[in-house]
Design a protein around this motif. Structure first.
Motif, short mmCIF file in Angstrom:
data_model
loop_
_atom_site.label_atom_id
_atom_site.label_comp_id
_atom_site.label_asym_id
_atom_site.label_seq_id
_atom_site.Cartn_x
_atom_site.Cartn_y
_atom_site.Cartn_z
N GLU A 1 0.82 -1.20 0.00
CA GLU A 1 0.00 0.00 0.00
C GLU A 1 0.86 1.25 0.00
N THR A 2 0.42 2.26 -0.75
CA THR A 2 1.09 3.55 -0.76
C THR A 2 0.78 4.29 0.53
N GLU A 3 1.78 4.96 1.06
CA GLU A 3 1.57 5.67 2.33
C GLU A 3 0.52 6.76 2.21
N ASN A 4 0.57 7.54 1.16
CA ASN A 4 -0.40 8.61 0.96
C ASN A 4 -1.01 8.47 -0.43
N PRO A 5 -1.98 7.57 -0.60
CA PRO A 5 -2.59 7.37 -1.92
C PRO A 5 -3.35 8.61 -2.37
N THR A 6 -3.17 8.96 -3.64
CA THR A 6 -3.80 10.17 -4.18
C THR A 6 -4.77 9.89 -5.32
N ARG A 7 -4.64 8.74 -5.95
CA ARG A 7 -5.54 8.41 -7.08
C ARG A 7 -6.06 7.00 -6.92
N ALA A 8 -7.31 6.80 -7.35
CA ALA A 8 -7.94 5.48 -7.28
C ALA A 8 -8.76 5.25 -8.54
N ALA A 9 -8.85 4.01 -8.94
CA ALA A 9 -9.67 3.62 -10.09
C ALA A 9 -10.87 2.84 -9.59
N VAL A 10 -12.05 3.14 -10.13
CA VAL A 10 -13.28 2.44 -9.76
C VAL A 10 -13.85 1.80 -11.03
N LEU A 11 -14.01 0.48 -11.00
CA LEU A 11 -14.62 -0.26 -12.11
C LEU A 11 -16.07 -0.56 -11.76
N LEU A 12 -16.99 -0.01 -12.55
CA LEU A 12 -18.43 -0.20 -12.32
C LEU A 12 -18.99 -1.17 -13.35
N LEU A 13 -19.67 -2.21 -12.88
CA LEU A 13 -20.27 -3.21 -13.77
C LEU A 13 -21.78 -3.00 -13.82
#
Length: 305
Positions: A70-82
């Motif tokens: 895990e990144t210490e300070n995550p700044t971006r995320a991807a969301v996959l919607l089905l």
């Protein structure tokens, strides 16, 4: 009265035709959901064994791999919607979209920028109508997804998780899909695919109290992770696609059964109204005949005097 009776008969014919269509769609959805259930059951053993292998590498080595760390300070995320390509499935699509929006809001409150990936025309149409940005979308296979479709969806997501955020990559990968619980129950839920939470995955793959084996990795644990984790993502997405397809068919079957039942009730109501109108018309005709005969009899009696 005659005009009202014709209106009722025309509406009965129209509703009867609709009932035939909804009944046919109900039967088609019922046959498809059985096939989808079999595919879900067939894909489960592979996903479980792959999960065991990934867990073994992740917990049995000290390798800091980008897909398990895990990144210490995550700044971006991807969301996959089905979602699905078609409607007529009750609240199936709206529940999945609502879950994705709630997840996006939560991630944004945590200070993360969210890239949305969507499977299914319904989800794409929803986001396009509201002018929301879509990183990438796929459609045309939601009713009967294949593993090749899952690989096609997984490829840009794996590429994004492997990139640095400065280069357009993401720190986390989430998926929103509808879990098939039973023919009557389908639940929209979200799950984090990457980075792996090794403790949760290990608990899922190995029952409590089970002694984990020791492994040696050739050529190295990092190379094994490079090979296994993309397959893990593909298998999870494939299973989610199958779950979503089964849920959609079950929701369609339930919605079409409800529509068929409602059409039957409406036909019964219209038939009663048509019978009442017909009876009123007959009564009026009889009254007119009796009235005319009585008037004729009175006229004849008056002329005889």
């Amino acid at each position: 009265m005659g005009a009202q009776l014709r209106v009722y008969k025309r509406r009965i014919r129209s509703v009867s035709a609709t009932k035939k269509i909804t009944k046919a769609m109900e039967m088609i959805a019922a046959s498809r959901v059985v096939k989808a259930q079999r595919k879900v059951a067939a894909s489960t053993p592979y996903a479980q064994e792959l999960t065991r292998a990934v867990t073994a590498v992740g917990t049995g080595s000290n390798t800091k791999h980008p897909l398990t760390t895990e990144t210490e300070n995550p700044t971006r995320a991807a969301v996959l919607l089905l979602t699905s390509d078609r409607g007529l499935a009750g609240a199936f699509n709206s529940n999945a979209i609502k879950a994705a929006e709630q997840l996006t809001e939560r991630l944004e409150r945590e200070g993360k920028q969210v890239d949305t990936y969507i499977v299914g025309r319904r989800g794409v149409a929803h986001y396009n109508f509201r002018e929301r940005k879509i990183a990438e979308s796929w459609s045309g296979f939601t009713d009967e997804p294949t593993y090749a479709d899952a690989k096609k969806v997984a490829a840009p997501l794996i590429e994004a998780i492997e990139k640095e955020t400065a280069e357009g990559g993401v720190d986390e990968l989430h998926i929103v899909f509808t879990e098939f619980v039973s023919m009557m129950t389908q639940t929209a839920l979200d799950a984090r695919l990457l980075p792996l939470r090794l403790e949760e995955v290990a608990e899922e793959a190995h029952p409590k109290g089970e002694i984990l084996p020791l492994y040696d990795f050739e050529p190295s644990a990092e190379d094994v992770l490079d090979a296994l984790l993309p397959r893990y993502v593909e298998s999870r997405i494939y299973n989610a696609l199958l779950q979503s397809a089964a849920s959609k068919h079950a929701a369609t079957r339930r919605a079409m059964k409800s529509a068929t039942d409602n059409a039957g009730e409406l036909i019964n109501t219209l038939s009663r109204l048509a019978n009442a109108a017909r009876q009123a018309e007959i009564t009026q005709e009889i009254s007119e005949i009796v009235g005319g005969a009585s008037a004729l009899a009175d006229a004849t009696a008056g002329s005889d005097r």
